[in-house]
Every structure is written in C-alpha cells, then in structure tokens.
Design a protein around this motif. Structure first.
Motif, PDB file in Angstrom:
ATOM      1  N   CYS A   1       2.654   8.187  -0.299  1.00 30.45           N
ATOM      2  CA  CYS A   1       2.094   7.385   0.696  1.00 30.45           C
ATOM      3  C   CYS A   1       0.664   6.884   0.085  1.00 30.45           C
ATOM      4  O   CYS A   1       0.162   7.396  -0.738  1.00 30.45           O
ATOM      5  N   ALA A   2       0.011   5.797   0.675  1.00 27.48           N
ATOM      6  CA  ALA A   2      -1.078   5.313   0.062  1.00 27.48           C
ATOM      7  C   ALA A   2      -2.224   6.187   0.648  1.00 27.48           C
ATOM      8  O   ALA A   2      -2.340   7.094   1.325  1.00 27.48           O
TER       9      ALA A   2
ATOM     10  N   ASP B   1      -0.880   2.704   5.089  1.00 25.71           N
ATOM     11  CA  ASP B   1       0.207   3.177   4.329  1.00 25.71           C
ATOM     12  C   ASP B   1       1.431   2.343   4.643  1.00 25.71           C
ATOM     13  O   ASP B   1       1.758   2.052   6.028  1.00 25.71           O
TER      14      ASP B   1
ATOM     15  N   GLY C   1      -2.141   1.197  -4.121  1.00 29.67           N
ATOM     16  CA  GLY C   1      -1.901   2.338  -3.407  1.00 29.67           C
ATOM     17  C   GLY C   1      -3.015   3.222  -3.333  1.00 29.67           C
ATOM     18  O   GLY C   1      -3.128   4.106  -2.504  1.00 29.67           O
TER      19      GLY C   1
ATOM     20  N   SER D   1       4.715   3.083   3.606  1.00 25.68           N
ATOM     21  CA  SER D   1       5.886   3.971   3.295  1.00 25.68           C
ATOM     22  C   SER D   1       7.049   3.729   4.066  1.00 25.68           C
ATOM     23  O   SER D   1       8.089   3.788   3.756  1.00 25.68           O
TER      24      SER D   1
ATOM     25  N   TYR E   1       0.701  -1.277   0.109  1.00 25.51           N
ATOM     26  CA  TYR E   1       0.026  -0.199  -0.051  1.00 25.51           C
ATOM     27  C   TYR E   1       0.967   1.304  -0.169  1.00 25.51           C
ATOM     28  O   TYR E   1       1.132   1.728   1.054  1.00 25.51           O
ATOM     29  N   ILE E   2       1.398   1.716  -1.165  1.00 30.51           N
ATOM     30  CA  ILE E   2       2.056   2.710  -1.298  1.00 30.51           C
ATOM     31  C   ILE E   2       1.917   3.232  -3.070  1.00 30.51           C
ATOM     32  O   ILE E   2       1.338   2.392  -3.811  1.00 30.51           O
TER      33      ILE E   2
ATOM     34  N   SER F   1       2.098  14.305  -0.146  1.00 29.85           N
ATOM     35  CA  SER F   1       2.184  12.978   0.435  1.00 29.85           C
ATOM     36  C   SER F   1       3.387  12.230  -0.028  1.00 29.85           C
ATOM     37  O   SER F   1       3.643  10.953   0.046  1.00 29.85           O
TER      38      SER F   1
END
Length: 378
Positions: free
Chosen positions: A157-158, A164, A185, A166, A143-144, A366
């Motif tokens: 970032c997600a 997230d 993401g 990251s 998740y990014i 982000s």
C-alpha cells in the motif's frame, strides 16, 4: 560484486544508461514521475494513450485521458526535454474495457473499469510497447509501493492511506510487477507531489485531480450504457423480498446494490435499499438494511501475489476490501482452485455487489496479496 551501485530504479548501471517509459495521463502525478526521473538523469520516454474519440474528449472536463490531458502531457515533456508519444488505443480500450463495462451493468453487476484498464491496457499492451522501445522498466504515477521481498518484488500500500490505489491494482501479475515502478508510493501526501510539480516548473502543478471514470461524463453511467446499448433501459417493477410490487422503475441500469435514494417508493415507513437486481425479469428487489448483510463471497479470476501457491493451503487468514472506499476487514479465504475461492467475512458487510473486486491484504503490514472478482451478489 556489482560493477555499479543500484540506481533509484533498482538497476546496476547509471541512470543515463537506464531507459524508462513513463505512462503519462496528463495529470500532475505521472507528470511529476516523468520530471523527477528526467532530473535524476534517466533516459525518459513519455507515452500517453488516446483511449477514446479525441474530438469528444476535448469538450470534456474532470476526467483523465481526454484531449486536454494529451496536450498537457506533451507540454510537460517539452518543459523537461524528453520525447513524448501518443498511441491510439481507442479500439483496444473499447473492446477490453468499455464493452465489458456496458455488458456488466446490463447483467446487474457493478463493474470497476479502472481495474480492467490497468489490467488489459496499461499493464498489458502499453507495457509490451515499453519493452518494444527497449526500456528497462515502465513507471506510472499510481500511489502504491513496490518493495523487494525474499521471494521477489512485492506490492504494498502507499504510504499515504488517503491516496492508496491498491484496490485498483490488485490484478498486477508478478511478471508485470517485476517490470513496473511506482515512484510516488512513498510520499506522505498529495501536497508533496504538487510541491515537486512546482519545483520542476510543470504547467500542470495546480491541475485538479480527475474524479470521473474517463469515458463517463459527470458519473452518469446509465447515459453511457444507453448510448452503447440502445434500448437497455427498459422499465420494470420494484418489488420487496416477497415479490410484492411496490412501484415501477425506468431501467435496472439506473440502480446499484445498497442504493437507498431515488427509488421513488416513499411512504413505506422504514427505509428500504436495493438488495438485488434481476435484469432477466427487469426487477429491482428492495428490502431492509439487514437484507444487505453478506458474509460469504464467491470470487473468481483470482490473481495471487503471495509467496506460496494460492491453492497450497485450505485457508488463508487475511484482510479484504470489497469496495475501494472501505477499510480492509478480517476474512478467511478458502481456495476452490488456483483461480477461484470462497471468502468468508468475519463480520458481515453491506452492499457487496457482483462485478466489484475483493482485494486481499496481509493481516499485518502493508502487503497486497492479490484479489479476485465477486461473481454473484449474494
């Protein structure tokens, strides 16, 4: 003009002519990535890494990369009709991740093996394998977000802050980012991912998320280290900041910076916390909560993802995260070299520990600007 419009992975050709290797852990996230890309018409190849003893893995629940997960990844590939391969990376994983994990704990640090696994195995050796398979790119279920910026691909970032990842991907290099894709993401929640899994009829649609580090059953770090380094858990003294002995402990490896519970030294009045570990003298140093407060953090092995060279400025005003569970906080980074820096937190934080990552974020928006490794605690 392009002969063909860009497809969803950013290539100017039809999906059917675009080969993508999907790193499949056997969980719902990477399974959805593979299924979605297959449905979109891509030439999908699934690859799962066997990272430690298969027999031991089969008896283990709640962690990634185990034998059950290899089986689940294979079932997803069969359901969606794409080839799937299992690669034996046990030796690589042990040398690049597990051994360092044990040594870091013995040195009084608090390592983050998931970052090292991404850096040294998944985004290095597996990525090289994807290129050997003549894939145009490699996709993962992280998740990014990867976004195209003025100077090339950027890491963001997600969309779902709760998912997230990251912090665990800060060491992704610009060259790796050019080749990687992260199709999840942009999703707003994990519920969307599970809905997609159900839509594709995947056998892992309701599979629980993994919680533990894959080679650490039930989060018992000390047991793993004692197995890897027999005799590592030697007893010693618990002392206060002045060196007064308050009690004894059963091994420095059982303690982490900021720990309050389980010290076995009650009756002191105000609560005390682990503020430092000294493995050489086998001492655990405790003190009041204010003794945990840290403003200056030395970092090394910096991976910089900004547009201008890291050491081209005397200062960078950014936000930083010093633990995966914390929010980014304002800080000033002062480069010492292209790969070392001093980070000054505008507001001190508690429990900063050597071995953890310090991840850099743009003060607005982000974007992830990279990060480094905290190399001494205080």
């Amino acid at each position: 003009m392009l002969d063909h419009p860009l497809n969803s992975l950013g290539f100017a050709k039809p999906p059917s002519e675009t080969r993508v290797v999907v790193a499949m852990s056997g969980g719902v996230d990477s399974s959805v990535v593979a299924a979605q890309l297959k449905e979109e018409g891509y030439d999908v190849v699934g690859v799962t890494l066997q990272l430690y003893d298969h027999g031991a893995a089969l008896a283990k629940k709640g962690a990634c990369c185990a034998g059950r997960d290899i089986h689940d990844a294979r079932r997803v590939a069969e359901t969606m009709g794409f080839p799937h391969y299992v690669l034996d990376y046990e030796n690589t994983f042990r040398e690049a991740v597990i051994e360092e994990f044990a040594d870091a704990y013995l040195a009084g640090a608090t390592p983050v093996p998931c970052i090292r696994c991404n850096e040294r195995v998944k985004f290095k050796d597996l990525l090289a394998t994807a290129k050997d398979l003549e894939a145009d790119c490699m996709a993962t279920g992280h998740y990014i977000q990867r976004m195209q910026g003025a100077a090339g691909p950027e890491l963001h970032c997600a969309a779902d802050a709760n998912r997230d990842q990251s912090y665990f991907l800060f060491s992704t290099t610009p060259e790796q980012l050019d080749y990687l894709r992260f199709p999840l993401g942009h999703l707003a929640s994990k519920a969307e991912t599970r809905a997609l899994a159900a839509k594709y009829g995947l056998p892992v649609a309701d599979k629980p998320d993994s919680q533990d580090i894959c080679f650490v059953p039930n989060g018992n770090y000390a047991a793993v280290i004692e197995k890897l380094r027999p005799g590592a858990a030697e007893p010693g003294e618990i002392v206060d900041l002045e060196g007064r002995v308050l009690g004894t402990h059963r091994g420095v490896i059982h303690y982490t910076i900021g720990q309050r519970k389980g010290l076995g030294i009650g009756g002191l009045g105000d609560p005390v916390y682990v503020v430092r570990l000294d493995p050489d003298s086998r001492r655990v140093i405790v003190g009041p909560k204010e003794a945990l407060s840290t403003r200056i953090i030395p970092v090394r092995d910096v991976n910089w993802l900004g547009d201008a060279p890291f050491d081209s400025r005397a200062e960078w005003h950014v936000n930083v995260k010093v633990r995966s569970t914390r929010q980014p906080r304002p800080a000033v980074i002062r480069p010492v070299s292209a790969t070392e820096a001093e980070v000054e937190l505008l507001n001190p934080e508690d429990g900063v520990s050597a071995g953890q990552a310090c991840v850099f974020y743009a003060p607005e928006g982000s974007r992830i600007l990279g990060g480094g490794w905290i190399w001494r605690g205080r």
